[in-house]
Design an enzyme around this catalytic site. Sequence first.
Site, PDB file in Angstrom:
ATOM      1  N   TRP A 198       0.942  -0.930   0.126  1.00 51.85           N
ATOM      2  CA  TRP A 198       0.143  -0.215   0.576  1.00 51.85           C
ATOM      3  C   TRP A 198       0.483   0.880   0.048  1.00 51.85           C
ATOM      4  O   TRP A 198       2.038   1.627   1.304  1.00 51.85           O
ATOM      5  CB  TRP A 198      -0.640  -0.033   1.017  1.00 51.85           C
ATOM      6  CG  TRP A 198      -1.527   1.685   1.268  1.00 51.85           C
ATOM      7  CD1 TRP A 198      -1.724   1.745   2.977  1.00 51.85           C
ATOM      8  CD2 TRP A 198      -2.730   1.570   0.548  1.00 51.85           C
ATOM      9  NE1 TRP A 198      -2.919   2.918   1.862  1.00 51.85           N
ATOM     10  CE2 TRP A 198      -2.795   3.375   1.447  1.00 51.85           C
ATOM     11  CE3 TRP A 198      -3.149   2.044  -0.442  1.00 51.85           C
ATOM     12  CZ2 TRP A 198      -3.868   4.291   0.769  1.00 51.85           C
ATOM     13  CZ3 TRP A 198      -3.680   2.519  -1.574  1.00 51.85           C
ATOM     14  CH2 TRP A 198      -4.587   3.326  -0.367  1.00 51.85           C
ATOM     15  N   ILE A 224      -6.600  -1.417  -6.356  1.00 53.34           N
ATOM     16  CA  ILE A 224      -6.321  -0.189  -5.451  1.00 53.34           C
ATOM     17  C   ILE A 224      -5.314   0.451  -5.501  1.00 53.34           C
ATOM     18  O   ILE A 224      -5.501   2.005  -5.274  1.00 53.34           O
ATOM     19  CB  ILE A 224      -7.379   0.049  -4.302  1.00 53.34           C
ATOM     20  CG1 ILE A 224      -8.156   1.320  -4.246  1.00 53.34           C
ATOM     21  CG2 ILE A 224      -6.411  -0.259  -3.398  1.00 53.34           C
ATOM     22  CD1 ILE A 224      -8.883   2.203  -5.601  1.00 53.34           C
ATOM     23  N   TYR A 225      -4.506  -0.129  -5.110  1.00 57.09           N
ATOM     24  CA  TYR A 225      -2.828   0.702  -4.752  1.00 57.09           C
ATOM     25  C   TYR A 225      -2.006   0.842  -6.031  1.00 57.09           C
ATOM     26  O   TYR A 225      -0.949   1.655  -5.974  1.00 57.09           O
ATOM     27  CB  TYR A 225      -2.003  -0.618  -4.196  1.00 57.09           C
ATOM     28  CG  TYR A 225      -2.245  -1.378  -2.648  1.00 57.09           C
ATOM     29  CD1 TYR A 225      -4.027  -0.812  -2.186  1.00 57.09           C
ATOM     30  CD2 TYR A 225      -1.858  -1.950  -2.590  1.00 57.09           C
ATOM     31  CE1 TYR A 225      -3.897  -0.995  -0.957  1.00 57.09           C
ATOM     32  CE2 TYR A 225      -2.095  -2.941  -1.263  1.00 57.09           C
ATOM     33  CZ  TYR A 225      -3.459  -2.253  -0.407  1.00 57.09           C
ATOM     34  OH  TYR A 225      -3.625  -2.686   1.048  1.00 57.09           O
ATOM     35  N   HIS A 226      -2.671   0.015  -7.652  1.00 52.71           N
ATOM     36  CA  HIS A 226      -2.653   1.036  -8.820  1.00 52.71           C
ATOM     37  C   HIS A 226      -1.028   0.327  -9.151  1.00 52.71           C
ATOM     38  O   HIS A 226      -0.090   1.509  -9.732  1.00 52.71           O
ATOM     39  CB  HIS A 226      -1.667   2.102  -8.959  1.00 52.71           C
ATOM     40  CG  HIS A 226      -4.214   2.687  -8.415  1.00 52.71           C
ATOM     41  ND1 HIS A 226      -4.572   2.428  -9.772  1.00 52.71           N
ATOM     42  CD2 HIS A 226      -4.477   3.851  -8.107  1.00 52.71           C
ATOM     43  CE1 HIS A 226      -5.945   2.744  -9.589  1.00 52.71           C
ATOM     44  NE2 HIS A 226      -5.831   3.863  -7.815  1.00 52.71           N
TER      45      HIS A 226
END
Length: 87
Positions: free
Chosen positions: A22, A49-51
Amino acid sequence: MTDQPAITVDGHAIPLLGFGTWMLTPEDARRMVAEALRIGYRHIDTAWIYHNEAAVGDGIRDAIEAGHVARDDIWLTTKIWVAHFDR
């Protein structure tokens, strides 16, 4: 670190201590995942969602190709974002 405690689920040993990604940029994720695996981590945690999932995969590949870890010794955890749940 490779002798860390694990929990067994459906016959699979999951290391209790995982390396989280993260807030890591893709560049840092690749480098740090490879290093985490080199020093003994065997559980890597990421999420859409961390890309940085692709970079995490690159770091895993780097560690495998360098001979630091076998793919079968790695547990990868990722999460699906709620907006992507669909039948």
